[in-house]
Design a protein around this motif. Structure first.
Motif, mmCIF file in Angstrom:
data_model
loop_
_atom_site.group_PDB
_atom_site.id
_atom_site.type_symbol
_atom_site.label_atom_id
_atom_site.label_comp_id
_atom_site.label_asym_id
_atom_site.label_seq_id
_atom_site.Cartn_x
_atom_site.Cartn_y
_atom_site.Cartn_z
ATOM 1 N N ARG A 24 0.575 -1.363 -0.069
ATOM 2 C CA ARG A 24 -0.096 -0.142 -0.010
ATOM 3 C C ARG A 24 1.071 1.132 -0.120
ATOM 4 N N ASP A 68 -8.568 -1.517 -5.552
ATOM 5 C CA ASP A 68 -8.783 -1.260 -4.141
ATOM 6 C C ASP A 68 -8.140 0.103 -3.626
ATOM 7 N N LYS A 70 -8.879 3.339 -4.126
ATOM 8 C CA LYS A 70 -9.831 4.164 -3.298
ATOM 9 C C LYS A 70 -10.181 3.457 -1.996
ATOM 10 N N SER A 71 -10.694 2.421 -1.919
ATOM 11 C CA SER A 71 -11.193 1.946 -0.698
ATOM 12 C C SER A 71 -10.053 1.958 0.350
ATOM 13 N N ASP A 72 -8.985 1.447 -0.061
ATOM 14 C CA ASP A 72 -7.760 1.673 0.957
ATOM 15 C C ASP A 72 -7.811 2.924 1.655
ATOM 16 N N LEU A 74 -9.688 5.643 1.834
ATOM 17 C CA LEU A 74 -10.970 6.006 2.519
ATOM 18 C C LEU A 74 -10.864 5.300 3.778
ATOM 19 N N GLN A 75 -10.445 4.099 3.913
ATOM 20 C CA GLN A 75 -10.451 3.315 5.231
ATOM 21 C C GLN A 75 -9.262 3.977 5.980
ATOM 22 N N GLU A 78 -10.320 7.352 7.431
ATOM 23 C CA GLU A 78 -11.372 7.115 8.529
ATOM 24 C C GLU A 78 -10.415 6.657 9.764
ATOM 25 N N GLY A 113 -14.826 10.272 -2.115
ATOM 26 C CA GLY A 113 -15.926 9.294 -2.175
ATOM 27 C C GLY A 113 -16.702 9.777 -3.341
ATOM 28 N N THR A 116 -16.854 8.508 -9.076
ATOM 29 C CA THR A 116 -17.606 7.247 -9.635
ATOM 30 C C THR A 116 -16.867 6.532 -10.451
ATOM 31 N N LYS A 118 -14.102 3.819 -12.160
ATOM 32 C CA LYS A 118 -12.606 3.476 -12.045
ATOM 33 C C LYS A 118 -11.750 4.702 -12.136
ATOM 34 N N SER A 178 -5.756 13.016 -0.848
ATOM 35 C CA SER A 178 -5.787 12.062 0.253
ATOM 36 C C SER A 178 -4.522 11.187 0.401
#
Length: 264
Positions: A24, A68, A70-72, A74-75, A78, A113, A116, A118, A178
């Motif tokens: 990552r 993954d 974007k989700s990485d 965002l997690q 947070e 977030g 939208t 890819k 980010s």
């Protein structure tokens, strides 16, 4: 991958090397390097600089296309948000500074977030850009006889080319914002110590603790170059130097350096 920080990140005569300890962070450092290169060449005026900027944009597209990513991010944002909120009542922490970084995290998360589909899909949907991309992977494939329309674009006023590049790069901004926050917090978490490597070699037990990145700072006048390998049990740094034809060879003397272990 051992990443040497750009000149702006150097501290006097000290060179900063950063080494990621998981995939990552490796991806984030690669993207950071690409975004910095894009900004540098896009800000120039010559068509050749803008060619490099465009090729760099295609590289960003390749790296950012990881499903993954974007989700990485965002997690991670947070997780950092929850960690920082716990410091709100700590008298040793500036409330104003804490609110500022929390606001930055919230803004970055909202922007990320809102993406939208890819990452970089807007580039993939541009047939003209994709035709250029398909030629740039061929050595010398972007000559004027291969891509006359691209050659014509390169002869447009530099302001117009800059506007085009800025427009193509803009959808990546939430991603960059980010990862910049995550890497900044990671770097600020560093545990620093001043050490010496005897006969160009250094080992340190990590006791099973997981770190995400290693930083090594050393005086450029030593001529030493760190090569780092690590797992959760052991960190090993081997210092090399370069001979006349720049081939690395073992560094045989003592190397004084600063070590930082980073973990969010």
């Amino acid at each position: 991958m051992l990443r040497a920080a750009p000149p702006a990140a150097q501290d006097g005569t000290l060179i900063l090397y950063e080494y990621p300890l998981n995939e990552r962070v490796r991806t984030l450092l690669r993207l950071e390097d690409l975004f910095e290169r894009l900004e540098f060449f896009a800000g120039k005026e010559h068509a050749l600089d803008h060619h490099v900027a465009l090729v760099t944009l295609f590289e960003i597209l390749d790296v950012a296309g990881r499903a993954d990513l974007k989700s990485d991010l965002l997690q991670e944002l947070e997780r950092q948000r929850q960690t920082l909120i716990a410091f709100r009542n700590n008298p040793d922490v500036s409330g104003e500074a804490l609110d500022r970084i929390l606001a930055q995290i919230d803004e970055a998360a909202r922007g990320l977030g809102a993406i939208t589909g890819k990452s970089g899909q807007h580039l993939r949907d541009n047939e003209w850009l994709m035709s250029i991309r398909s030629r740039t992977i061929i050595a010398g494939g972007a000559c004027e006889f291969d891509l006359p329309s691209y050659y014509a674009w390169q002869h447009r006023p530099f302001e117009a080319r800059q506007r085009d590049i800025a427009g193509w790069a803009a959808p990546f901004k939430p991603l960059y914002d980010s990862l910049a926050i995550v890497l900044r917090l990671l770097r600020e978490s560093a545990q620093r110590s001043v050490l010496s490597a005897q006969q160009g070699s250094f080992q340190q037990s990590l006791g099973g603790k997981t770190y995400q990145m290693v930083q090594v700072r050393l005086d450029e006048t030593t001529g030493a170059i760190p090569e780092i390998s690590a797992n959760k049990y052991l960190l090993w740094i081997r210092f090399t130097s370069q001979d006349g034809d720049l081939r690395p060879r073992p560094f045989e003397g003592t190397v004084d350096f600063e070590l930082a272990l980073c973990n969010l």
